[in-house]
Motif scaffolding. Structure first.
Motif, PDB file in Angstrom:
ATOM      1  N   GLY A 147     -14.786  52.765 -31.851  1.00 59.08           N
ATOM      2  CA  GLY A 147     -15.973  52.368 -32.594  1.00 59.08           C
ATOM      3  C   GLY A 147     -15.634  51.752 -33.931  1.00 59.08           C
ATOM      4  O   GLY A 147     -14.465  51.510 -34.263  1.00 59.08           O
ATOM      5  N   GLU A 148     -16.675  51.499 -34.706  1.00 57.50           N
ATOM      6  CA  GLU A 148     -16.546  50.906 -36.043  1.00 57.50           C
ATOM      7  C   GLU A 148     -16.645  52.020 -37.087  1.00 57.50           C
ATOM      8  O   GLU A 148     -17.507  52.905 -36.985  1.00 57.50           O
ATOM      9  N   TYR A 149     -15.772  51.954 -38.077  1.00 58.18           N
ATOM     10  CA  TYR A 149     -15.713  52.963 -39.131  1.00 58.18           C
ATOM     11  C   TYR A 149     -15.760  52.302 -40.498  1.00 58.18           C
ATOM     12  O   TYR A 149     -15.236  51.199 -40.692  1.00 58.18           O
ATOM     13  N   THR A 150     -16.347  53.007 -41.448  1.00 54.85           N
ATOM     14  CA  THR A 150     -16.371  52.562 -42.843  1.00 54.85           C
ATOM     15  C   THR A 150     -15.556  53.539 -43.676  1.00 54.85           C
ATOM     16  O   THR A 150     -15.757  54.761 -43.595  1.00 54.85           O
ATOM     17  N   ILE A 151     -14.623  53.006 -44.458  1.00 52.60           N
ATOM     18  CA  ILE A 151     -13.804  53.863 -45.317  1.00 52.60           C
ATOM     19  C   ILE A 151     -14.692  54.513 -46.381  1.00 52.60           C
ATOM     20  O   ILE A 151     -15.533  53.854 -47.001  1.00 52.60           O
ATOM     21  N   ASP A 152     -14.507  55.800 -46.564  1.00 52.16           N
ATOM     22  CA  ASP A 152     -15.269  56.579 -47.549  1.00 52.16           C
ATOM     23  C   ASP A 152     -14.462  56.645 -48.848  1.00 52.16           C
ATOM     24  O   ASP A 152     -13.542  57.450 -48.958  1.00 52.16           O
ATOM     25  N   PRO A 153     -14.798  55.831 -49.853  1.00 51.84           N
ATOM     26  CA  PRO A 153     -13.990  55.800 -51.078  1.00 51.84           C
ATOM     27  C   PRO A 153     -14.027  57.101 -51.868  1.00 51.84           C
ATOM     28  O   PRO A 153     -13.099  57.390 -52.626  1.00 51.84           O
ATOM     29  N   ALA A 154     -15.057  57.896 -51.684  1.00 50.22           N
ATOM     30  CA  ALA A 154     -15.158  59.167 -52.412  1.00 50.22           C
ATOM     31  C   ALA A 154     -14.127  60.179 -51.923  1.00 50.22           C
ATOM     32  O   ALA A 154     -13.815  61.132 -52.641  1.00 50.22           O
ATOM     33  N   HIS A 155     -13.608  59.978 -50.719  1.00 41.03           N
ATOM     34  CA  HIS A 155     -12.632  60.905 -50.158  1.00 41.03           C
ATOM     35  C   HIS A 155     -11.361  60.180 -49.718  1.00 41.03           C
ATOM     36  O   HIS A 155     -10.638  60.659 -48.836  1.00 41.03           O
ATOM     37  N   SER A 156     -11.112  59.036 -50.323  1.00 40.71           N
ATOM     38  CA  SER A 156      -9.927  58.236 -50.012  1.00 40.71           C
ATOM     39  C   SER A 156      -9.245  57.818 -51.305  1.00 40.71           C
ATOM     40  O   SER A 156      -9.871  57.771 -52.373  1.00 40.71           O
ATOM     41  N   THR A 157      -7.953  57.524 -51.202  1.00 44.00           N
ATOM     42  CA  THR A 157      -7.172  57.085 -52.360  1.00 44.00           C
ATOM     43  C   THR A 157      -6.276  55.921 -51.972  1.00 44.00           C
ATOM     44  O   THR A 157      -5.624  55.961 -50.923  1.00 44.00           O
ATOM     45  N   ILE A 158      -6.262  54.893 -52.816  1.00 45.83           N
ATOM     46  CA  ILE A 158      -5.298  53.800 -52.697  1.00 45.83           C
ATOM     47  C   ILE A 158      -4.477  53.821 -53.977  1.00 45.83           C
ATOM     48  O   ILE A 158      -4.996  53.528 -55.063  1.00 45.83           O
ATOM     49  N   GLY A 159      -3.220  54.225 -53.874  1.00 43.32           N
ATOM     50  CA  GLY A 159      -2.403  54.431 -55.065  1.00 43.32           C
ATOM     51  C   GLY A 159      -1.084  53.688 -55.031  1.00 43.32           C
ATOM     52  O   GLY A 159      -0.718  53.067 -54.019  1.00 43.32           O
ATOM     53  N   PHE A 160      -0.366  53.764 -56.132  1.00 49.14           N
ATOM     54  CA  PHE A 160       0.936  53.104 -56.234  1.00 49.14           C
ATOM     55  C   PHE A 160       1.820  53.866 -57.209  1.00 49.14           C
ATOM     56  O   PHE A 160       1.339  54.631 -58.051  1.00 49.14           O
ATOM     57  N   VAL A 161       3.119  53.644 -57.083  1.00 49.30           N
ATOM     58  CA  VAL A 161       4.103  54.251 -57.976  1.00 49.30           C
ATOM     59  C   VAL A 161       5.083  53.170 -58.396  1.00 49.30           C
ATOM     60  O   VAL A 161       5.618  52.439 -57.554  1.00 49.30           O
ATOM     61  N   ALA A 162       5.339  53.058 -59.704  1.00 48.30           N
ATOM     62  CA  ALA A 162       6.312  52.104 -60.242  1.00 48.30           C
ATOM     63  C   ALA A 162       7.320  52.844 -61.111  1.00 48.30           C
ATOM     64  O   ALA A 162       6.966  53.788 -61.825  1.00 48.30           O
ATOM     65  N   ARG A 163       8.566  52.425 -61.042  1.00 54.14           N
ATOM     66  CA  ARG A 163       9.604  52.992 -61.905  1.00 54.14           C
ATOM     67  C   ARG A 163       9.445  52.417 -63.306  1.00 54.14           C
ATOM     68  O   ARG A 163       9.293  51.205 -63.471  1.00 54.14           O
ATOM     69  N   HIS A 164       9.475  53.278 -64.335  1.00 49.22           N
ATOM     70  CA  HIS A 164       9.278  52.835 -65.716  1.00 49.22           C
ATOM     71  C   HIS A 164      10.522  53.132 -66.541  1.00 49.22           C
ATOM     72  O   HIS A 164      11.014  54.274 -66.551  1.00 49.22           O
ATOM     73  N   ALA A 165      11.032  52.104 -67.213  1.00 50.77           N
ATOM     74  CA  ALA A 165      12.188  52.236 -68.117  1.00 50.77           C
ATOM     75  C   ALA A 165      13.413  52.818 -67.408  1.00 50.77           C
ATOM     76  O   ALA A 165      14.276  53.424 -68.059  1.00 50.77           O
ATOM     77  N   MET A 166      13.459  52.678 -66.095  1.00 47.17           N
ATOM     78  CA  MET A 166      14.606  53.102 -65.282  1.00 47.17           C
ATOM     79  C   MET A 166      14.762  54.625 -65.189  1.00 47.17           C
ATOM     80  O   MET A 166      15.727  55.113 -64.601  1.00 47.17           O
ATOM     81  N   VAL A 167      13.831  55.382 -65.771  1.00 45.49           N
ATOM     82  CA  VAL A 167      14.059  56.835 -65.839  1.00 45.49           C
ATOM     83  C   VAL A 167      12.926  57.682 -65.274  1.00 45.49           C
ATOM     84  O   VAL A 167      13.110  58.878 -65.030  1.00 45.49           O
TER      85      VAL A 167
END
Length: 203
Positions: free
Chosen positions: A30-50
Motif C-alpha cells: 500500500g501507500e504510506y506517509t512518513i510521520d515526521p513527529a515520530h521520525s528523524t533525518i539526521g547527520f554526523v560530521a567530524r569537527h576539527a578532526m577530534v
C-alpha cells in the motif's frame, strides 16, 4: 519475511510451482506517509578532526509505496526543508544555511527519489536512489533495517525502518572548509546520514 521480500532465482516459477506471496507481507502492500513527529533525518560530521557534531532536519515529508507481491516496485520519496537544519547551535545553523554551505535562499529543499529496492538477508535491505542538494543530483544507497509493523492505539497501521548511509559532501558542491594549524581541516568531507522512519498506511 521482511518488507521488500527475498531475492529469487533468475528462473521465474510458473503454474503450481509458483511461490505464494506471504500473506503477512502482502498485507503491508500500500501507500504510506512518513510521520515526521515520530521520525528523524539526521547527520554526523567530524569537527576539527577530534569530535563529532550531530544535527537533524526538523521539517520534512515523504511517502513510501510498499509492494509485497512485487518488491521491486516498492519506492520511497523524501523532501527536506533545509531551513529546518538544527545542530543545537544557532550560530552554526546560520552558517550552514549561508552561501558557504546550503544556500537555503536559492536551494530551499533537499530531495531523495528511490530507483531500486533490494533484500540483503534477514531484515536488512538497501534502497538506492537519487539525492539532490544544491541543484546537484547523484546516486545514494541507504542500508535499511526493517523494524516491523504494528497498529498504534489510534488505529494507524505503521511500518518502521532504521537507515544509514555515508556521502562525501564535496560531491554535491559542499566544499567550504578551514585549515587547522595542527593540520587537517575544520569540517570532514565524509558525512554520516541516519534515518529513523515511522510511516502510516494511507486510508
Amino acid at each position: 519475511m521482511g518488507i521488500f521480500g527475498r531475492k529469487t532465482t533468475d528462473t521465474p516459477a510458473t503454474g503450481a510451482a509458483a511461490v505464494a506471496v506471504n500473506p503477512a507481507l502482502a498485507a503491508l502492500t500500500g501507500e504510506y506517509t512518513i510521520d515526521p513527529a515520530h521520525s528523524t533525518i539526521g547527520f554526523v560530521a567530524r569537527h576539527a578532526m577530534v569530535t563529532n557534531v550531530k544535527g537533524s532536519f526538523k521539517d520534512f515529508e515523504g511517502a513510501l509505496h510498499l509492494d509485497g507481491a512485487d518488491p521491486s516496485r516498492s519506492t520511497a520519496t523524501i523532501d527536506v526543508k533545509m531551513e529546518s537544519i538544527d545542530t543545537g547551535s544557532a550560530d552554526r545553523d546560520t552558517h550552514l544555511k549561508s552561501s558557504d554551505f546550503f544556500k537555503t535562499d536559492e536551494f530551499p529543499a533537499m530531495t531523495f527519489r528511490s530507483t531500486k529496492a533490494e533484500a540483503l538477508g534477514g531484515d536488512d535491505y538497501r534502497i538506492t536512489g537519487e539525492l539532490s542538494i544544491l541543484g546537484t543530483t547523484k546516486p545514494l544507497s541507504i542500508d535499511l533495517e526493517f523494524n516491523g509493523s504494528a497498529k498504534d492505539p489510534f488505529g494507524n497501521e505503521r511500518v518502521g525502518f532504521e537507515g544509514k548511509a555515508e556521502i562525501l559532501r564535496s560531491e554535491w558542491g559542499l566544499t567550504w572548509n578551514a585549515a587547522l594549524e595542527t593540520g587537517g581541516v575544520l569540517v570532514s568531507d565524509k558525512i554520516k546520514l541516519n534515518f529513523d522512519i515511522s510511516a502510516i498506511k494511507n486510508a
